[in-house]
Design a protein around this motif. Sequence first.
Motif, PDB file in Angstrom:
ATOM      1  N   VAL A 221      -9.697  12.011  -5.962  1.00 41.38           N
ATOM      2  CA  VAL A 221      -9.683  11.955  -4.495  1.00 41.38           C
ATOM      3  C   VAL A 221     -11.106  11.670  -4.055  1.00 41.38           C
ATOM      4  O   VAL A 221     -12.050  12.361  -4.446  1.00 41.38           O
ATOM      5  CB  VAL A 221      -9.186  13.280  -3.886  1.00 41.38           C
ATOM      6  N   THR A 222     -11.269  10.606  -3.266  1.00 36.28           N
ATOM      7  CA  THR A 222     -12.591  10.221  -2.779  1.00 36.28           C
ATOM      8  C   THR A 222     -12.715  10.568  -1.301  1.00 36.28           C
ATOM      9  O   THR A 222     -11.721  10.716  -0.603  1.00 36.28           O
ATOM     10  CB  THR A 222     -12.856   8.724  -2.985  1.00 36.28           C
ATOM     11  N   ALA A 223     -13.943  10.661  -0.859  1.00 31.93           N
ATOM     12  CA  ALA A 223     -14.205  10.992   0.556  1.00 31.93           C
ATOM     13  C   ALA A 223     -14.152   9.772   1.431  1.00 31.93           C
ATOM     14  O   ALA A 223     -14.187   8.688   1.049  1.00 31.93           O
ATOM     15  CB  ALA A 223     -15.563  11.653   0.682  1.00 31.93           C
TER      16      ALA A 223
ATOM     17  N   GLY B  24       0.832  -1.196   0.000  1.00 31.90           N
ATOM     18  CA  GLY B  24       0.000   0.000   0.000  1.00 31.90           C
ATOM     19  C   GLY B  24       0.867   1.246   0.000  1.00 31.90           C
ATOM     20  O   GLY B  24       2.056   1.194   0.327  1.00 31.90           O
ATOM     21  N   VAL B  25       0.266   2.380  -0.360  1.00 33.48           N
ATOM     22  CA  VAL B  25       1.027   3.630  -0.454  1.00 33.48           C
ATOM     23  C   VAL B  25       0.309   4.729   0.315  1.00 33.48           C
ATOM     24  O   VAL B  25      -0.894   4.931   0.152  1.00 33.48           O
ATOM     25  CB  VAL B  25       1.190   4.082  -1.923  1.00 33.48           C
ATOM     26  N   LEU B  26       1.069   5.424   1.165  1.00 31.08           N
ATOM     27  CA  LEU B  26       0.613   6.654   1.794  1.00 31.08           C
ATOM     28  C   LEU B  26       1.440   7.795   1.228  1.00 31.08           C
ATOM     29  O   LEU B  26       2.662   7.695   1.149  1.00 31.08           O
ATOM     30  CB  LEU B  26       0.825   6.621   3.306  1.00 31.08           C
TER      31      LEU B  26
ATOM     32  N   GLY C  47     -12.043  -0.181 -10.448  1.00 34.20           N
ATOM     33  CA  GLY C  47     -10.748  -0.836 -10.439  1.00 34.20           C
ATOM     34  C   GLY C  47      -9.576   0.088 -10.703  1.00 34.20           C
ATOM     35  O   GLY C  47      -8.427  -0.307 -10.559  1.00 34.20           O
ATOM     36  N   ASP C  48      -9.851   1.328 -11.119  1.00 28.86           N
ATOM     37  CA  ASP C  48      -8.785   2.299 -11.354  1.00 28.86           C
ATOM     38  C   ASP C  48      -8.235   2.810 -10.030  1.00 28.86           C
ATOM     39  O   ASP C  48      -8.850   2.655  -8.979  1.00 28.86           O
ATOM     40  CB  ASP C  48      -9.295   3.479 -12.183  1.00 28.86           C
ATOM     41  N   GLN C  49      -7.100   3.458 -10.093  1.00 29.51           N
ATOM     42  CA  GLN C  49      -6.475   4.026  -8.910  1.00 29.51           C
ATOM     43  C   GLN C  49      -7.184   5.304  -8.480  1.00 29.51           C
ATOM     44  O   GLN C  49      -7.581   6.113  -9.312  1.00 29.51           O
ATOM     45  CB  GLN C  49      -5.005   4.337  -9.202  1.00 29.51           C
ATOM     46  N   ALA C  50      -7.361   5.459  -7.181  1.00 26.22           N
ATOM     47  CA  ALA C  50      -7.941   6.671  -6.606  1.00 26.22           C
ATOM     48  C   ALA C  50      -7.203   6.960  -5.307  1.00 26.22           C
ATOM     49  O   ALA C  50      -6.333   6.183  -4.881  1.00 26.22           O
ATOM     50  CB  ALA C  50      -9.435   6.483  -6.355  1.00 26.22           C
ATOM     51  N   TRP C  51      -7.524   8.068  -4.681  1.00 27.52           N
ATOM     52  CA  TRP C  51      -6.873   8.492  -3.439  1.00 27.52           C
ATOM     53  C   TRP C  51      -7.924   8.838  -2.404  1.00 27.52           C
ATOM     54  O   TRP C  51      -8.957   9.414  -2.736  1.00 27.52           O
ATOM     55  CB  TRP C  51      -5.968   9.696  -3.695  1.00 27.52           C
ATOM     56  N   MET C  52      -7.640   8.493  -1.160  1.00 26.48           N
ATOM     57  CA  MET C  52      -8.541   8.797  -0.058  1.00 26.48           C
ATOM     58  C   MET C  52      -7.772   9.618   0.977  1.00 26.48           C
ATOM     59  O   MET C  52      -6.659   9.241   1.364  1.00 26.48           O
ATOM     60  CB  MET C  52      -9.051   7.504   0.575  1.00 26.48           C
ATOM     61  N   ILE C  53      -8.357  10.739   1.396  1.00 24.53           N
ATOM     62  CA  ILE C  53      -7.740  11.540   2.454  1.00 24.53           C
ATOM     63  C   ILE C  53      -7.889  10.768   3.755  1.00 24.53           C
ATOM     64  O   ILE C  53      -8.982  10.332   4.101  1.00 24.53           O
ATOM     65  CB  ILE C  53      -8.399  12.926   2.558  1.00 24.53           C
TER      66      ILE C  53
ATOM     67  N   ARG D 211      -4.100   8.049   0.981  1.00 26.28           N
ATOM     68  CA  ARG D 211      -3.823   6.621   0.798  1.00 26.28           C
ATOM     69  C   ARG D 211      -4.319   6.199  -0.578  1.00 26.28           C
ATOM     70  O   ARG D 211      -5.418   6.538  -0.989  1.00 26.28           O
ATOM     71  CB  ARG D 211      -4.517   5.789   1.865  1.00 26.28           C
ATOM     72  N   ARG D 212      -3.478   5.446  -1.294  1.00 29.64           N
ATOM     73  CA  ARG D 212      -3.861   4.935  -2.610  1.00 29.64           C
ATOM     74  C   ARG D 212      -4.853   3.792  -2.417  1.00 29.64           C
ATOM     75  O   ARG D 212      -4.601   2.860  -1.648  1.00 29.64           O
ATOM     76  CB  ARG D 212      -2.635   4.463  -3.379  1.00 29.64           C
ATOM     77  N   ILE D 213      -5.963   3.870  -3.148  1.00 28.59           N
ATOM     78  CA  ILE D 213      -7.002   2.848  -3.065  1.00 28.59           C
ATOM     79  C   ILE D 213      -7.447   2.477  -4.480  1.00 28.59           C
ATOM     80  O   ILE D 213      -7.107   3.165  -5.437  1.00 28.59           O
ATOM     81  CB  ILE D 213      -8.230   3.328  -2.245  1.00 28.59           C
ATOM     82  N   ALA D 214      -8.225   1.434  -4.583  1.00 29.40           N
ATOM     83  CA  ALA D 214      -8.831   1.061  -5.859  1.00 29.40           C
ATOM     84  C   ALA D 214     -10.253   1.602  -5.874  1.00 29.40           C
ATOM     85  O   ALA D 214     -11.018   1.382  -4.935  1.00 29.40           O
ATOM     86  CB  ALA D 214      -8.839  -0.454  -6.025  1.00 29.40           C
TER      87      ALA D 214
END
Length: 112
Positions: free
Chosen positions: A110-112, A37-39, A60-66, A53-56
């Motif tokens: 960036v997702t919530a 995982g990536v922070l 299935g694409d890459q997204a980011w979560m605060i 944090r990198r999430i799916a």
Amino acid sequence: MTPRLKTSLWVQAQVRLCDIRFQGVAVARRGDPDAGGVLLKLLRPQGQCLLLRRIAAENGDQAWMIVGGTDEIDEDQATAYVERELKWDRDLWLLEIEDYDGRYELEGPVTA
């Protein structure tokens, strides 16, 4: 579903992009080279930072979560969050990027 790079290659690419943009970057912690995982810790003015944090995403694409808060947090809060996460996820990578002027570009939403 988009094929994913090994985490170590993705991290190397981010370091290179930051070098090209003259942005300071440090790999503060190395995790699993294949699927860790990536922070991202984006350093901001006045000792604040944005922790992502990198999430799916659902498709299935890459997204980011605060994480660590709803927006920018101070350095102590970020450090405490990272330490808690490392207790559960020993494969985690941590990249610290000097982003004082908000130039760093995430390659996903960036997702919530």
